[in-house]
Design a protein around this motif. Structure first.
Motif, PDB file in Angstrom:
ATOM      1  N   LEU A   1       0.831  -1.194   0.000  1.00  8.02           N
ATOM      2  CA  LEU A   1       0.000   0.000   0.000  1.00  8.02           C
ATOM      3  C   LEU A   1       0.868   1.248   0.000  1.00  8.02           C
ATOM      4  N   ALA A   2       0.501   2.215  -0.835  1.00  2.04           N
ATOM      5  CA  ALA A   2       1.220   3.481  -0.898  1.00  2.04           C
ATOM      6  C   ALA A   2       0.482   4.508  -0.041  1.00  2.04           C
ATOM      7  N   GLU A   3       1.209   5.165   0.837  1.00  2.63           N
ATOM      8  CA  GLU A   3       0.662   6.237   1.667  1.00  2.63           C
ATOM      9  C   GLU A   3       1.510   7.480   1.460  1.00  2.63           C
ATOM     10  N   ASN A   4       0.849   8.593   1.194  1.00  4.70           N
ATOM     11  CA  ASN A   4       1.532   9.866   0.963  1.00  4.70           C
ATOM     12  C   ASN A   4       2.553   9.775  -0.167  1.00  4.70           C
ATOM     13  N   GLY A   5       2.235   8.990  -1.205  1.00  2.00           N
ATOM     14  CA  GLY A   5       3.131   8.875  -2.354  1.00  2.00           C
ATOM     15  C   GLY A   5       4.297   7.931  -2.154  1.00  2.00           C
ATOM     16  N   ARG A   6       4.424   7.353  -0.975  1.00  2.00           N
ATOM     17  CA  ARG A   6       5.525   6.429  -0.701  1.00  2.00           C
ATOM     18  C   ARG A   6       4.969   5.033  -0.471  1.00  2.00           C
ATOM     19  N   THR A   7       5.656   4.026  -0.976  1.00  2.42           N
ATOM     20  CA  THR A   7       5.261   2.647  -0.739  1.00  2.42           C
ATOM     21  C   THR A   7       5.685   2.256   0.669  1.00  2.42           C
ATOM     22  N   VAL A   8       4.739   1.733   1.434  1.00  2.00           N
ATOM     23  CA  VAL A   8       5.019   1.332   2.808  1.00  2.00           C
ATOM     24  C   VAL A   8       5.453  -0.131   2.810  1.00  2.00           C
ATOM     25  N   GLU A   9       6.621  -0.370   3.338  1.00  5.83           N
ATOM     26  CA  GLU A   9       7.163  -1.729   3.444  1.00  5.83           C
ATOM     27  C   GLU A   9       6.632  -2.362   4.728  1.00  5.83           C
ATOM     28  N   PRO A  10       5.817  -3.432   4.631  1.00  6.32           N
ATOM     29  CA  PRO A  10       5.324  -4.051   5.863  1.00  6.32           C
ATOM     30  C   PRO A  10       6.466  -4.710   6.630  1.00  6.32           C
ATOM     31  N   GLY A  11       6.425  -4.554   7.939  1.00  6.67           N
ATOM     32  CA  GLY A  11       7.462  -5.135   8.777  1.00  6.67           C
ATOM     33  C   GLY A  11       7.245  -6.626   8.968  1.00  6.67           C
ATOM     34  N   LEU A  12       8.296  -7.325   9.274  1.00  5.88           N
ATOM     35  CA  LEU A  12       8.220  -8.768   9.523  1.00  5.88           C
ATOM     36  C   LEU A  12       8.143  -8.977  11.027  1.00  5.88           C
ATOM     37  N   ARG A  13       6.896  -8.834  11.557  1.00  9.59           N
ATOM     38  CA  ARG A  13       6.669  -8.981  12.993  1.00  9.59           C
ATOM     39  C   ARG A  13       5.572 -10.020  13.210  1.00  9.59           C
ATOM     40  N   PHE A  14       5.678 -10.743  14.300  1.00  6.36           N
ATOM     41  CA  PHE A  14       4.705 -11.782  14.622  1.00  6.36           C
ATOM     42  C   PHE A  14       4.169 -11.572  16.022  1.00  6.36           C
ATOM     43  N   GLU A  15       2.897 -11.965  16.226  1.00  8.68           N
ATOM     44  CA  GLU A  15       2.296 -11.908  17.548  1.00  8.68           C
ATOM     45  C   GLU A  15       2.765 -13.125  18.348  1.00  8.68           C
ATOM     46  N   PRO A  16       3.004 -12.952  19.633  1.00 14.29           N
ATOM     47  CA  PRO A  16       3.459 -14.093  20.432  1.00 14.29           C
ATOM     48  C   PRO A  16       2.311 -15.064  20.707  1.00 14.29           C
ATOM     49  N   GLY A  17       2.658 -16.279  21.009  1.00 14.88           N
ATOM     50  CA  GLY A  17       1.655 -17.281  21.356  1.00 14.88           C
ATOM     51  C   GLY A  17       2.099 -18.664  20.926  1.00 14.88           C
ATOM     52  N   VAL A  18       1.281 -19.654  21.250  1.00 18.44           N
ATOM     53  CA  VAL A  18       1.588 -21.030  20.881  1.00 18.44           C
ATOM     54  C   VAL A  18       1.610 -21.151  19.363  1.00 18.44           C
ATOM     55  N   VAL A  19       0.600 -20.556  18.701  1.00 17.40           N
ATOM     56  CA  VAL A  19       0.579 -20.487  17.236  1.00 17.40           C
ATOM     57  C   VAL A  19       0.824 -19.034  16.869  1.00 17.40           C
ATOM     58  N   SER A  20       1.966 -18.745  16.295  1.00 21.52           N
ATOM     59  CA  SER A  20       2.357 -17.371  15.982  1.00 21.52           C
ATOM     60  C   SER A  20       1.719 -16.920  14.678  1.00 21.52           C
ATOM     61  N   HIS A  21       1.143 -15.715  14.686  1.00 23.52           N
ATOM     62  CA  HIS A  21       0.523 -15.132  13.500  1.00 23.52           C
ATOM     63  C   HIS A  21       1.219 -13.825  13.172  1.00 23.52           C
ATOM     64  N   PRO A  22       1.302 -13.455  11.883  1.00 24.76           N
ATOM     65  CA  PRO A  22       1.894 -12.163  11.557  1.00 24.76           C
ATOM     66  C   PRO A  22       1.013 -11.023  12.062  1.00 24.76           C
ATOM     67  N   VAL A  23       1.644  -9.923  12.449  1.00 31.41           N
ATOM     68  CA  VAL A  23       0.920  -8.726  12.858  1.00 31.41           C
ATOM     69  C   VAL A  23       0.168  -8.201  11.633  1.00 31.41           C
ATOM     70  N   PRO A  24      -1.100  -7.769  11.790  1.00 26.33           N
ATOM     71  CA  PRO A  24      -1.849  -7.267  10.630  1.00 26.33           C
ATOM     72  C   PRO A  24      -1.125  -6.106   9.939  1.00 26.33           C
ATOM     73  N   TYR A  25      -1.238  -6.052   8.616  1.00 24.24           N
ATOM     74  CA  TYR A  25      -0.650  -4.980   7.827  1.00 24.24           C
ATOM     75  C   TYR A  25      -1.602  -4.649   6.686  1.00 24.24           C
ATOM     76  N   ARG A  26      -1.442  -3.483   6.106  1.00 18.95           N
ATOM     77  CA  ARG A  26      -2.326  -3.022   5.041  1.00 18.95           C
ATOM     78  C   ARG A  26      -1.733  -3.370   3.681  1.00 18.95           C
ATOM     79  N   THR A  27      -2.623  -3.724   2.749  1.00 18.22           N
ATOM     80  CA  THR A  27      -2.201  -4.069   1.397  1.00 18.22           C
ATOM     81  C   THR A  27      -3.301  -3.688   0.418  1.00 18.22           C
ATOM     82  N   SER A  28      -2.986  -3.637  -0.839  1.00 23.54           N
ATOM     83  CA  SER A  28      -3.950  -3.315  -1.886  1.00 23.54           C
ATOM     84  C   SER A  28      -4.193  -4.571  -2.722  1.00 23.54           C
TER      85      SER A  28
END
Length: 86
Positions: free
Chosen positions: A39-66
């Protein structure tokens, strides 16, 4: 980890192979019709971070996409499929 989902040995799920193939086909069909972009915000492409939520089953942190149809022809195909399979 993936091999444990359908068990193993004498207790193995007989539908495991079918489930694997169905997931593969669903993802392949989605990628063939939709264009998924950062997703582009303010004319710049936003690079989603590689972060995960903690837990027994780890899920990626939500991020925006088009997600858009690849072309008008693909968009029409999607609309027709919605009418046939609401």
């Amino acid at each position: 980890m993936r091999n444990w989902i359908f068990a193993y040995g004498r207790c193995i799920c007989p539908g495991g192979h079918i489930a694997d193939k169905a997931v593969f086909l669903t993802i392949a069909q989605s990628l063939s019709i939709f264009k998924i972009e950062k997703l582009a915000e303010n004319g710049r492409t936003v690079e989603p971070g590689l972060r995960f939520e903690p837990g027994v089953v780890s899920h990626p942190v939500p991020y925006r996409t088009s997600i858009t149809p690849r072309s008008e022809k693909h968009g029409e195909l999607i609309r027709r499929a919605e009418m046939d399979y609401p």
